[in-house]
Motif scaffolding. Structure first.
Motif, short mmCIF file in Angstrom:
data_model
loop_
_atom_site.label_atom_id
_atom_site.label_comp_id
_atom_site.label_asym_id
_atom_site.label_seq_id
_atom_site.Cartn_x
_atom_site.Cartn_y
_atom_site.Cartn_z
N ALA A 131 0.85 -1.20 0.00
CA ALA A 131 0.00 0.00 0.00
C ALA A 131 0.88 1.24 0.00
CB ALA A 131 -0.91 -0.01 1.22
N GLY A 133 -0.21 4.85 -1.01
CA GLY A 133 -0.67 6.24 -0.98
C GLY A 133 -1.09 6.82 0.33
N LEU A 332 1.08 -1.57 -8.68
CA LEU A 332 0.23 -0.43 -8.34
C LEU A 332 0.85 0.91 -8.74
CD1 LEU A 332 -2.35 0.25 -6.69
CD2 LEU A 332 -0.86 0.52 -4.71
N GLU A 335 -2.98 5.78 -5.98
CA GLU A 335 -4.04 6.77 -6.19
C GLU A 335 -3.57 8.18 -5.84
OE1 GLU A 335 -7.80 5.13 -5.00
OE2 GLU A 335 -8.55 7.09 -4.40
N HIS A 432 -6.66 -5.64 -6.77
CA HIS A 432 -5.96 -4.98 -5.67
C HIS A 432 -6.44 -5.42 -4.30
CE1 HIS A 432 -3.68 -1.82 -3.75
NE2 HIS A 432 -4.76 -1.27 -3.23
N MET A 468 -9.68 4.34 -0.84
CA MET A 468 -8.24 4.41 -0.62
C MET A 468 -7.92 4.79 0.84
SD MET A 468 -5.68 7.29 -2.06
CE MET A 468 -3.95 7.31 -1.69
N GLY A 469 -6.89 4.15 1.38
CA GLY A 469 -6.41 4.55 2.70
C GLY A 469 -7.22 3.97 3.86
N ASN A 470 -8.29 3.26 3.55
CA ASN A 470 -9.06 2.65 4.64
C ASN A 470 -8.63 1.21 4.89
OD1 ASN A 470 -10.49 4.84 5.42
ND2 ASN A 470 -12.24 4.42 4.08
N SER A 471 -7.69 0.70 4.09
CA SER A 471 -7.19 -0.65 4.35
C SER A 471 -6.06 -0.59 5.37
CB SER A 471 -6.71 -1.28 3.05
OG SER A 471 -6.08 -2.49 3.34
O1 MEZ Z 1 -5.63 1.94 0.28
C1 MEZ Z 1 -5.02 1.59 -0.73
O2 MEZ Z 1 -5.38 0.63 -1.42
C2 MEZ Z 1 -3.87 2.39 -1.20
C3 MEZ Z 1 -3.28 3.30 -0.21
C4 MEZ Z 1 -3.49 2.29 -2.46
C5 MEZ Z 1 -2.86 3.34 -3.26
O3 MEZ Z 1 -3.42 3.68 -4.30
O4 MEZ Z 1 -1.83 3.86 -2.89
#
Ligand code: MEZ
Length: 530
Positions: A131, A133, A332, A335, A432, A468-471
């Motif tokens: 991850a 972002g 990846l 985002e 993803h 995004m960012g909630n994982s």
């Molecule tokens: O939460 C995500 O999946 C993530 C931070 C991905 C990204 O695009 O960087």
């Protein structure tokens, strides 16, 4: 290095750049989004899913690749396997040592439990490190956990389990503080203020980040702390089956040494599954941004033990996966690139979707552009892509921003002689995230007594689509909650004699359903060879 055809196509993107810089692209209405999803998202394709024939979710549609694993035999012969001698006897056994497992281990240990964490690869090999972002938390004055909650539920198509979304958003500010207290280096302004940006579907700038390697920095912090606290961690050791007693209570697992190929037993008063996602199953033929071990093992073990799964028919293709150069396929492109200004553009130089619609919507729009409208660039035979106009970032924020804000990504492309601050990049959705998983309650508890679950393997928090960012947030919120709950429960857990009888019963169900396949699961490692 781009070839001459690619450079020609880039000219079309460049022609419209100034105009695009100065106009705001309209957001879609709710009806337009639904239409896009139903027509182009892989979750809605008839050929990607089928009804599972046995188990707690019998009759429900899930992706073929996952259904195949659920309808497979155990790697063990449950009738002859010896489970008398346990090599380990602990309070809390944690299966998986990514972000969720490590957070659970730290809190369980702090709560006084004897903890053992096992992981089939190395400590930290997980989707956490993939991850890039950011991590969401409503900790600024213009924001609140309630606003965050509304975004989460809106992004999930109003399908999220409310209590789980509430736990996620309410705990978020304290998770950021906890990470900071452990030494996690978030990106900050000179005065020490945390930098935050938007992600798709966020109504406030609440994405905290550590450059473009947020997950790696969080994992570094957690791994160091697990080592500091001397929590026993066994690497290259996977779990292959849970152990239950005659009342159906969970009391340990059968473990497998990936190097010596030997099985052994860990007894535990409580067990936490934190095995992550399933990207390496390549659902619907998509490439993946996931780490090598993401093969749905936790779901398989829990399903055999009788756990209920939720939202497994909802899987996230991230809109921007690398298509070129081919050495990076599926990787990846965070985002964050769109969060700080890059737009998605077709071969006619047209922007076709707002860059910060939710991921399900943006991915559907990219697929429509490539497969329906034929406005994609053909990178290889029938492999289409659109342009992500990354040079816009320097035009908006000043020269050098791409290199400063996206150093990891910049370097990856630089290795192949592509300067993403000067030239746009070719992307297409990549598998993803598993939106669903094992159904949990707010503290990670499952319907099986003594069995807890945290991280990507859990289901219900994000509904049908995660933002995004909630994982990175959910692995810590539910890792910590599960760690505390499992440690507390272990103090009063009374597990009787353990067995694999549930696996015997599962094999019988397979037989009764007429499933004769010789397939076995969990998969443990992806099978790329024939
Ligand atoms: O939460 C995500 O999946 C993530 C931070 C991905 C990204 O695009 O960087």
């Amino acid at each position: 290095m781009y070839d001459s055809m690619m450079l020609e196509s880039i000219k079309e993107v460049e022609k419209t750049r100034t105009k695009r810089l100065n106009e705001e692209f309209a957001r879609l209405t709710a009806d337009e989004k639904l239409e896009l999803l139903h027509n182009f998202h892989p979750d809605f394709r008839d050929d990607t899913q089928r009804e599972v024939k046995i188990g707690a979710n019998k009759g429900e549609k899930i992706p073929h690749e996952i259904a195949d694993l659920l309808e497979s035999k155990s790697l063990l012969n449950p009738k002859s396997f010896d489970i008398i001698n346990a090599e380990h006897d602990v309070d809390v056994l944690i299966i998986g040592a990514g972000g969720a497992g490590s957070a659970a281990a730290l809190v369980a240990k702090e709560s006084g439990a004897k903890v053992l964490m096992v992981t089939k690869l190395r400590h930290g090999d997980s989707n956490t490190v993939m991850a890039q972002g950011g991590i969401q938390a409503a900790d600024k004055t213009n924001d609140s956990p309630m606003t965050h909650y509304i975004d989460v539920v809106g992004g999930g198509g109003y399908t999220n389990i409310p209590e789980l979304a509430r736990a996620l958003t309410m705990d978020a500010p304290s998770v950021i503080k906890w990470l900071e207290s452990l030494g996690c280096m978030f990106s900050k302004d000179e005065d020490g203020t945390m930098q935050t940006i938007h992600g798709g579907g966020t109504s406030r700038k609440r994405m905290h980040f550590a450059s473009d390697y947020t997950g790696a920095e969080i994992m570094r912090t957690l791994r160091d702390e697990v080592q500091n606290k001397e929590i026993e961690t066994i690497e290259f050791c996977s779990a292959v089956e849970l152990l239950l007693d005659e009342d159906g209570k969970c009391g340990g697992a059968v473990l497998y040494n990936m190097e010596t190929k030997e099985y052994f037993i860990a007894r535990a008063k409580t067990v936490i599954i934190a095995t992550g996602g399933s990207g390496r199953l390549h659902l619907a033929g998509f490439p993946t941004s996931n780490h090598y071990g993401a093969t749905a093992d936790g779901i398989v073990m829990a399903y055999r033990a009788g756990a209920k799964l939720a939202f497994l028919d909802a899987n996230q293709v991230h809109p921007t996966g690398v298509v070129y150069p081919k050495q990076m396929i599926g990787q990846l492109v965070t985002e964050k690139v769109r969060g700080i200004g890059a737009q998605l553009v077709n071969t006619k130089g047209e922007q076709f979707i707002h860059p910060l619609e939710t991921r399900d919507v943006v991915s559907s729009a990219v697929i429509r552009e490539c497969e329906h409208r034929q406005n994609g660039y053909e990178v290889e035979e029938r492999q289409y892509a659109v342009w992500l106009d990354s040079p816009m970032i320097d035009l908006i924020h000043g020269k050098g921003t791409v290199k400063r804000e996206l150093p990891a990504m910049f370097k990856q492309y630089e290795r192949y002689d592509i300067d993403m601050s000067k030239h746009p990049i070719l992307i297409f959705p990549t598998l993803h995230y598993q939106n669903g998983g094992i159904l949990i309650k707010e503290n990670g508890e499952t319907e099986i007594e003594n069995l807890f679950v945290a991280g990507e393997v859990a289901g219900g928090i994000h509904g049908r689509n995660r933002l995004m960012g909630n994982s990175l947030l959910d692995i810590l919120v539910f890792g910590r909650r599960a760690g505390k709950a499992a440690a507390d429960k272990s103090k009063n857990s009374d597990v009787k004699i353990l067995s694999l009888k549930h696996v015997e019963r599962f094999h019988k169900q397979l037989e009764e359903a007429g499933i004769e396949s010789e397939r076995t699961s969990p998969m443990l490692l992806p099978k790329y060879h024939k």
